[in-house]
Design a protein around this motif. Structure first.
Motif, short mmCIF file in Angstrom:
data_model
loop_
_atom_site.label_atom_id
_atom_site.label_comp_id
_atom_site.label_asym_id
_atom_site.label_seq_id
_atom_site.Cartn_x
_atom_site.Cartn_y
_atom_site.Cartn_z
N ASP A 300 -44.79 11.58 -80.15
CA ASP A 300 -45.51 11.22 -78.92
C ASP A 300 -46.58 10.19 -79.23
O ASP A 300 -47.50 10.45 -80.00
N LYS A 301 -46.45 8.99 -78.62
CA LYS A 301 -47.42 7.93 -78.86
C LYS A 301 -48.69 8.17 -78.04
O LYS A 301 -48.64 8.66 -76.91
N ILE A 302 -49.83 7.78 -78.62
CA ILE A 302 -51.11 7.91 -77.92
C ILE A 302 -51.33 6.64 -77.10
O ILE A 302 -51.62 5.56 -77.64
N LYS A 303 -51.18 6.76 -75.77
CA LYS A 303 -51.35 5.60 -74.90
C LYS A 303 -52.80 5.40 -74.48
O LYS A 303 -53.25 4.28 -74.27
N GLU A 304 -53.49 6.49 -74.30
CA GLU A 304 -54.93 6.45 -74.01
C GLU A 304 -55.56 7.63 -74.73
O GLU A 304 -54.86 8.51 -75.23
N ARG A 305 -56.88 7.61 -74.80
CA ARG A 305 -57.54 8.64 -75.59
C ARG A 305 -57.15 10.04 -75.10
O ARG A 305 -56.97 10.26 -73.91
N VAL A 306 -57.03 10.97 -76.06
CA VAL A 306 -56.59 12.31 -75.75
C VAL A 306 -57.36 13.29 -76.64
O VAL A 306 -57.69 12.96 -77.79
N SER A 309 -57.22 18.87 -79.51
CA SER A 309 -56.62 20.19 -79.28
C SER A 309 -55.37 20.08 -78.40
O SER A 309 -54.39 20.80 -78.61
N GLN A 310 -55.40 19.16 -77.43
CA GLN A 310 -54.24 18.97 -76.55
C GLN A 310 -53.12 18.24 -77.29
O GLN A 310 -51.94 18.60 -77.16
N PHE A 311 -53.50 17.22 -78.05
CA PHE A 311 -52.50 16.42 -78.75
C PHE A 311 -51.72 17.26 -79.76
O PHE A 311 -50.50 17.14 -79.89
N TYR A 312 -52.47 18.15 -80.51
CA TYR A 312 -51.82 18.97 -81.52
C TYR A 312 -51.35 20.32 -80.97
O TYR A 312 -50.80 21.13 -81.72
#
Length: 852
Positions: A300-306, A309-312
């Motif tokens: 999953d590419k990071i398109k905007e800041r995230v 805890s949500q990303f992982y």
């Protein structure tokens, strides 16, 4: 005309501070002066001179003493007005303008009248103005900013020194010129727009423009200017270096951006997130490079800041505590960690590029950690092996310097590994020939020179750091790499002293009895073989057999039996000379070889042994040994026959002494019982009378009555093995003590069994505490399973104990004892015997007779 009192009043009440000095000393002053000087009383000024209320020096640097004397002298001739610095009563500086006037008097005294005017505030204002002017001039001169003033036509009318230092122009160079004459042509359009705003009284700020240097080059300046009336005030800041640096930074950032995108390590930029309490709760992932995805395997590419805890997909962002510390302290952190969600090891470098932000550079080190684990495991196995083996191990490098020592090597050399590391082996491993005392060849040096394994010569000893010497054996071998090059040497050595000690111990154990310390049968027989052919003549043999050892072991335990054997061995040893050979021949047998001694001498030694045994005996355990002897007169006689003859004599003596020994044992047991317990001879006699009378009423024969009488005196014989602490305890026994006390029946049983004269009473002694109802001990017998004699003794013993005082209980009356026996009839006691007992003793007169 006003009188003198009027002037006096005017002087005192005037608001103008005034004073009168005589010969330079204050002799009078008014209250106004006192208030101006913040003094509390006239005593603080009268009688003093002006300089005593002044600083040591006036602001012009001159002495207050000198100036005050000078001014007073001038006032005497033509008056004087001057400014003066005083120190008031609060230690504060006060300025005064003082007017001095001479007052002529007849006695020619120097009288001066002084009027004081407080000019402190005026001087402060003047000083402040002077200071501000100086600071302005100083700022104008020293500031790095280019300060200028131009007229309504834009021509320079004033510039500061910074213009010359920055652009090379002085005031004369710029006279008649304008800014337009200096602005770079490419910047002119923008400058003219800014100039228009300025003409409309709009201030110009932070406008960067290039101005020509006197040498023709251009410098970047940040132009700021305002208009006041017909004049323009400018302050320019040379930002050439800043502009150049920003350009370099732009280029550098472009390079970093390229590096960021193409570097092998994963990189991520984050911003920390805090909760309402100010604690770090999560962090934003702002940007990552392509390697980030490659290392993490996240698609999953990071398109905007995230949020992390949500990303992982975790409840808590990874490594939040570590990253929060980096942000809070500003100190970078480097750590290697295992991340279970990805099943990988990562090496992470975290740093804080600016407040609230942090960046991480990480790489996948999973394979490296696996290799490290393999290497670590191998090293630990080697370390454990080296530390667990009993030999000392030292390794060196290719120069013979120590690189490793195990604990055994530390012990033998006296050196700790940390102290020995890097030192030449010879400095730590000090070896000599134990016989010649010469130093041995360094084995490591020999290996490095010859390239093969070497062993130490015999009789090699090591001398430790603290001087302890030990005999050792060792081997040194080269350590080689895969190409066969020598990397170092491994030296393995062991303490041979311990082996020698063990050999001596084994030899000692082979020829000595461990209990008594005497020689054993093996040693004695080897000596006899040597002496059989040519031994000294005459030579005698004495053999002894300890009496009653089995009895002692059975009754008092083997530890007491061992004590008897040690006592006997000491008696025998004291009876022998250093020339004699004494040994333990068997379990309870000893043998002595007396070289050069005949029958009479052997007999004397036997008598000496008997006497010592008699002296060493105690009341309970007799020290007794049966002895036999025989003498060899020529070499044709074999020692085997001499030993046999001595044994035959010993056995004859043992048969004769056995009955006497057993009789003495019985007497000793009775005596010991009376001495160590509550069983007195009077109690024994009363018990005998009671038992015989009860037995006679039951129709027992005279022989049976004799046996019952003896049994009544010895039924508690087992108490001799019970602790005095329990036997003589005045209060009730604890449960643990009762368990110990109840053992006396069984101990008495074993004593009787071990003594032929008492064997027939053993069962009665064992069961004399059994009860008619089966609740007694030790076997729980009941009714007529209990022997008759035991049932008689139980009643007689109970009656006598109740009616006679003991340590643990007081005596009761005859009637009370009779009632107790009646109560226990059929439970504790045989009811038939109780009935016979009551027929005999349930009469006050009879009881009284029996008690007596």
């Amino acid at each position: 005309m006003m009188n003198e009192g009027f002037y006096q009043l005017m002087f005192e009440k005037s608001n103008m501070p005034m004073s009168i000095l005589e010969d330079g000393v204050f002799i009078k002053c008014n209250q106004a002066l006192l208030d101006s000087l913040n003094l509390k009383s006239f005593d603080e000024i009268l009688g003093k001179r002006p300089f005593e209320l002044s600083p040591e020096f006036q602001p012009d640097g001159k002495s207050s003493v000198v100036k005050s004397i000078q001014y007073l002298d001038e006032a005497y001739y033509h008056g004087k007005e001057f400014e003066w610095l005083h120190i008031d009563g609060n230690k504060q500086e006060r300025w005064f303008k003082i007017m001095l006037s001479h007052v002529p008097v007849k006695d020619k005294k120097q009288i001066v009248f002084a009027v004081w005017r407080d000019i402190t505030e005026k001087r402060k204002a003047q000083d402040e103005l002077t200071k501000q002017t100086e600071m302005t001039n100083m700022f104008f001169a020293l500031t790095a900013d280019l300060i200028d003033i131009t007229n309504s036509e834009g021509r320079f009318i004033m510039i500061n020194k910074a213009w010359e230092e920055t652009l090379g122009y002085n005031r004369e160079d710029l006279e008649g010129l304008t800014y337009q004459d200096l602005v770079h042509p490419d910047d002119m359009a923008g400058f003219e727009k800014a100039q228009k705003r300025l003409e409309n009284y709009e201030p110009v700020k932070d406008y960067v423009v290039r101005l020509r240097h006197k040498d023709g080059s251009y410098r970047y300046v940040e132009w700021r200017s305002i208009r006041k009336g017909g004049l323009y005030y400018g302050a320019d800041w040379d930002v050439t270096d800043k502009v150049i640096a920003e350009e370099k930074l732009r280029i550098s950032e472009a390079k970093l951006q390229s590096l960021f995108l193409n570097m092998e390590e994963g990189v991520a930029l984050h911003k920390m997130v805090y909760d309402d309490k100010g604690d770090a709760s999560d962090y934003w992932i702002i940007d990552v490079n392509p390697a980030f995805y490659r290392h993490t395997g996240i698609k999953d590419k990071i398109k905007e800041r995230v949020l992390a805890s949500q990303f992982y997909h975790l409840k808590k962002a990874p490594f939040l505590k570590e990253y929060a510390e980096v942000v809070e302290t500003g100190k970078p952190a480097i750590f290697t960690t295992f991340y279970p969600p990805l099943d990988k090891y990562f090496k992470i470098s975290a740093f804080c590029p600016q407040k609230g932000y942090f960046a991480t550079v990480f790489s996948d080190v999973t394979q490296q950690k696996k290799y490290e684990h393999i290497i670590y495991s191998e090293k630990e196995r080697l370390k454990t092996t080296l530390q667990s083996i009993g030999d000392g191990v030292i390794t060196t490098d290719a120069h013979g310097n120590i690189s490793l020592m195990n604990s055994v090597a530390e012990s033998l050399t006296g050196w700790k590994q940390k102290d020995a590391m890097g030192k030449p082996l010879a400095e730590v491993f000090h070896i000599i020939n134990e016989k010649t005392r010469l130093r041995c060849i360094d084995p490591v040096e020999k290996v490095l020179k010859e390239g093969k394994t070497v062993e130490l010569a015999n009789h090699t000893a090591i001398i430790s750091k603290n001087g302890v010497e030990k005999v050792i054996a060792d081997t040194a071998a080269p350590i080689r790499d895969e190409k066969g090059n020598i990397l170092g040497v491994v030296l393995v050595f062991r303490d041979v002293d311990e082996e020698k000690k063990r050999e001596k111990e084994i030899i000692y154990m082979s020829f000595h009895d461990m209990l008594t310390g005497l020689h054993n049968r093996t040693y004695f027989e080897q000596k006899l073989k040597k002496l059989n052919k040519d031994g000294e003549l005459p030579s005698s043999i004495i053999i002894g057999d300890v009496n009653g050892l089995k009895f002692t072991n059975d009754i008092f335990g083997h530890s007491e039996g061992d004590r008897v054997l040690k006592r006997i061995s000491k008696i025998l040893k004291n009876a022998c000379s250093s020339k004699d050979i004494l040994a333990r021949w068997g379990g309870d047998e000893f043998i002595i070889l007396l070289p050069g001694q005949d029958e009479k001498q052997a007999e004397q030694i036997c008598l000496k042994i008997k006497e010592e045994c008699q002296k060493r005996s105690d009341n309970t355990i007799k020290t007794s040994i049966s002895l036999g002897r025989a003498t060899r007169h020529n070499h044709r006689e074999d020692f085997k026959h001499i030993i046999k003859a001595a044994e035959e004599m010993m056995y004859r003596h043992k048969l004769l002494e056995s009955r006497s020994f057993r009789s003495s044992v019985i007497s000793s047991l009775k005596k010991s019982l009376f001495e160590r317990s509550n069983e007195t001879e009077e109690h024994a006699e009363r018990m005998a009378r009671l038992c015989v009378e009860i037995g006679r009423s039951l129709g027992l024969s005279e022989n049976e009555l004799d046996d019952l009488s003896l049994l009544s005196m010895l039924h508690d014989i087992g108490k001799i093995a019970i602790s005095d602490r329990i036997l003589l305890k005045p209060g009730p026994l604890s449960e643990k003590e009762w368990v110990e006390m109840r053992k006396h029946s069984e101990i008495g049983y074993r004593i009787a069994q071990s003594t032929p004269e008492l064997a027939q009473y053993a069962d009665y002694i064992l069961s004399h505490h059994e009860r008619w109802d089966g609740a007694g001990y030790p076997q729980g017998l009941k009714e007529k399973e209990i022997g008759l004699f035991s049932r008689i003794i139980a009643i007689a013993d109970a009656y006598d104990v109740m009616t006679n005082e003991r340590v643990y209980s007081k005596a009761v009356s005859h009637e009370e004892a009779i009632e107790e026996i009646k109560r226990c009839s059929g439970t504790q006691f045989d009811p038939e015997i109780v009935e016979k007992f009551l027929q005999l003793y349930d009469k006050p007169k009879t009881a009284e007779r029996t008690d007596k």
